[in-house]
Design an enzyme around this catalytic site. Structure first.
Site, PDB file in Angstrom:
ATOM      1  N   GLN A 271      70.448  20.365   6.072  1.00 29.40           N
ATOM      2  CA  GLN A 271      71.421  19.161   6.612  1.00 29.40           C
ATOM      3  C   GLN A 271      70.370  18.707   7.913  1.00 29.40           C
ATOM      4  OE1 GLN A 271      74.119  17.946   5.361  1.00 29.40           O
ATOM      5  NE2 GLN A 271      73.200  19.154   3.787  1.00 29.40           N
ATOM      6  N   HIS A 274      68.375  15.612   7.497  1.00 27.31           N
ATOM      7  CA  HIS A 274      68.911  14.243   7.530  1.00 27.31           C
ATOM      8  C   HIS A 274      68.637  13.447   8.454  1.00 27.31           C
ATOM      9  CE1 HIS A 274      71.101  14.135   3.738  1.00 27.31           C
ATOM     10  NE2 HIS A 274      71.557  15.184   3.819  1.00 27.31           N
ATOM     11  N   GLU A 339      81.509  19.701   8.391  1.00 27.11           N
ATOM     12  CA  GLU A 339      81.433  19.084   7.194  1.00 27.11           C
ATOM     13  C   GLU A 339      81.266  20.052   6.080  1.00 27.11           C
ATOM     14  OE1 GLU A 339      78.725  15.318   5.590  1.00 27.11           O
ATOM     15  OE2 GLU A 339      78.088  16.602   7.146  1.00 27.11           O
ATOM     16  N   HIS A 340      80.241  20.758   6.036  1.00 30.96           N
ATOM     17  CA  HIS A 340      80.056  21.560   4.994  1.00 30.96           C
ATOM     18  C   HIS A 340      80.019  23.296   5.595  1.00 30.96           C
ATOM     19  CE1 HIS A 340      77.180  17.921   4.081  1.00 30.96           C
ATOM     20  NE2 HIS A 340      77.827  18.021   3.105  1.00 30.96           N
ATOM     21  N   ASP A 373      75.837  18.295  -2.790  1.00 31.49           N
ATOM     22  CA  ASP A 373      75.379  17.113  -2.538  1.00 31.49           C
ATOM     23  C   ASP A 373      74.889  16.373  -3.803  1.00 31.49           C
ATOM     24  OD1 ASP A 373      75.556  17.078   0.079  1.00 31.49           O
ATOM     25  OD2 ASP A 373      73.545  17.544   0.802  1.00 31.49           O
ATOM     26  N   HIS A 432     121.152  -6.582   8.345  1.00 33.10           N
ATOM     27  CA  HIS A 432     121.044  -5.321   7.708  1.00 33.10           C
ATOM     28  C   HIS A 432     122.466  -4.799   7.025  1.00 33.10           C
ATOM     29  CE1 HIS A 432     117.015  -5.515   9.196  1.00 33.10           C
ATOM     30  NE2 HIS A 432     116.662  -4.427   8.538  1.00 33.10           N
TER      31      HIS A 432
END
Length: 450
Positions: A271, A274, A339-340, A373, A432
């Site tokens: 990661q 990235h 996230e992971h 991934d 109504h």
């Protein structure tokens, strides 16, 4: 710039330390999700696209992607070009794409079986109630293409939309310098993309959201991008739907010390490579094992192609954290909501059973995050920046909508009408109440009502 392992600053924390909370606060201080300058510039781009359409898209494509073309026709990637790319890529790449696509499709078909079906029932008085599930008509998928090419993102965005029954899938992908990546195009051919355009950035988001003479207006935009893409998606929400605002990638590894330390080191790299702002965290109760992982990080780093990015990421936002035990590791992981989340342990299930907040959980030493991934099957578009506390991975449910069905029987109208009348008059909404009362066998009005 030449980067070596000596440039790496590995942050070490210990939950038993009296100043841990202060260190934790510094490490996990959420980055400002909306940089004012970026947001303002994204707003200017969106306004230009909304006002001038294709002309603005061409202007920003020239400026940001260094791609000067005479008209929008040159930016549309034809189905023939997609099929040609699929035919021309090496056999090993085609087989890998098709295998990954099939696993992703199988997983999302199972989602469709559980959440994508309409249902209805009749109650005791014959009133029909239910839910009608229908796909969106047209969606736009944003595929990043600035720092790297991501054919996997094509599969992860387009396949669940296709499974959900979306009629038209429009892909946008930046092509800096005009270079169109064959793997991305091949993935689009496999995933069922309807139309594709070589545009990116906030201008691509604007074109999808507002529509231009060439780019069709979509109902929803999905897929991650850079800060400008995130800012643009935030601004167009309401004009169309969006999946989420994606931040930098994150991985958190809970390790019990039984996994080879070089495996964990590489998972942290997976990661960190990235983005300089990506975050890689290790939680482990074994101080000696943490030392071994740190040694492997320094040993392996010089051989990494993206070592400069990895070094910046680990030095700026990474950490190796010693916890008292695996139970505390789970509690801290839930607090972080990554996230992971890898549970790299001999028996990962007891730890995983207590976990509540993560985009995706990877169980056991053999389950590297990188498999998720590309080809495990579940979607890799995941909530970041702690939003896993309240949001979910991309899935078929992002490409369908639910419509309530109500058919009230004559008998049902007698009971429901009286209830609705009482509540509507309590809210002082006369029309109504009267609409409900008119359907009663013997119309009853409240005393004093004309």
């Amino acid at each position: 710039m030449n980067t070596s392992a000596s440039d790496l600053l590995l942050r070490r924390l210990d939950t038993s330390s009296p100043d841990f909370e202060a260190q934790y606060a510094e490490l996990f201080a959420r980055m400002a999700e909306e940089n004012g300058e970026i947001d303002a510039r994204a707003g200017d781009i969106l306004a230009a696209v909304r006002e001038r359409g294709d002309a603005a898209v061409l202007e920003y494509t020239r400026r940001f992607d260094r791609l000067d073309v005479p008209d929008m026709a040159a930016l549309e990637i034809s189905q023939g070009e997609l099929r040609a790319a699929l035919a021309q890529i090496p056999a090993a790449q085609r087989e890998a794409l098709e295998y990954a696509a099939q696993r992703v499709r199988d997983y999302h078909l199972r989602q469709m079986q559980h959440v994508g079906q309409s249902w209805e029932y009749r109650d005791a008085d014959g009133t029909l109630l239910g839910q009608k599930v229908t796909p969106l008509d047209r969606v736009g998928i944003y595929v990043p293409g600035g720092k790297a090419a991501y054919p996997s993102s094509v599969l992860m965005n387009a396949i669940p939309a296709h499974v959900a029954g979306v009629q038209e899938i429009v892909m946008v992908v930046p092509t800096p310098g005009g270079e169109r990546n064959p793997l991305v195009l091949a993935a689009a051919a496999i995933a069922g993309v309807s139309r594709a355009f070589a545009i990116g950035g906030a201008q691509a988001v604007g074109a999808l959201a507002f529509g231009t003479a060439t780019v069709p207006k979509v109902d929803k935009i999905t897929g991650p991008g850079n800060a400008y893409v995130a800012a643009a998606k935030r601004r167009v929400f309401g004009v169309c739907g969006i999946d989420m605002i994606a931040g930098p990638s994150e991985i958190l590894v809970i390790a019990d010390g039984t996994t080879p330390p070089e495996w964990v080191a590489m998972d942290l790299f997976s990661q960190a490579e990235h983005d300089e702002l990506a975050q890689s965290i290790l939680l482990c109760p074994d101080a000696a094992y943490i030392d071994m992982v740190a040694d492997e990080i320094r040993r392996l780093l010089p051989g990494m192609d993206r070592r400069e990015i990895i070094t910046a990421s680990l030095s700026g936002r990474g950490a190796l954290i010693r916890v008292r035990n695996l139970e505390e590791a789970g509690e801290l992981a839930d607090r972080i909501a990554p996230e992971h989340l890898e549970v790299s342990a001999a028996d990962p299930h007891p730890v995983a059973e207590r976990l509540r907040h993560a985009g995706a959980i990877f169980l056991g030493a053999y389950t590297s995050e990188s498999l998720g991934d590309y080809c495990a099957g579940p979607n890799h578009v995941l909530p970041t920046s702690g939003t896993a506390r309240f949001s979910s991975p991309l899935g078929v449910y992002d490409f369908i909508k639910r419509t309530s069905l109500i058919e009230v029987s004559h008998a049902g109208a007698q009971r429901l009408g009286r209830v609705a009348s009482v509540l509507a008059r309590g809210e002082r909404l006369q029309a109504h109440a009267r609409a409900a009362e008119m359907r009663l066998d013997h119309e009853q009005t409240q005393a004093g009502e004309p």
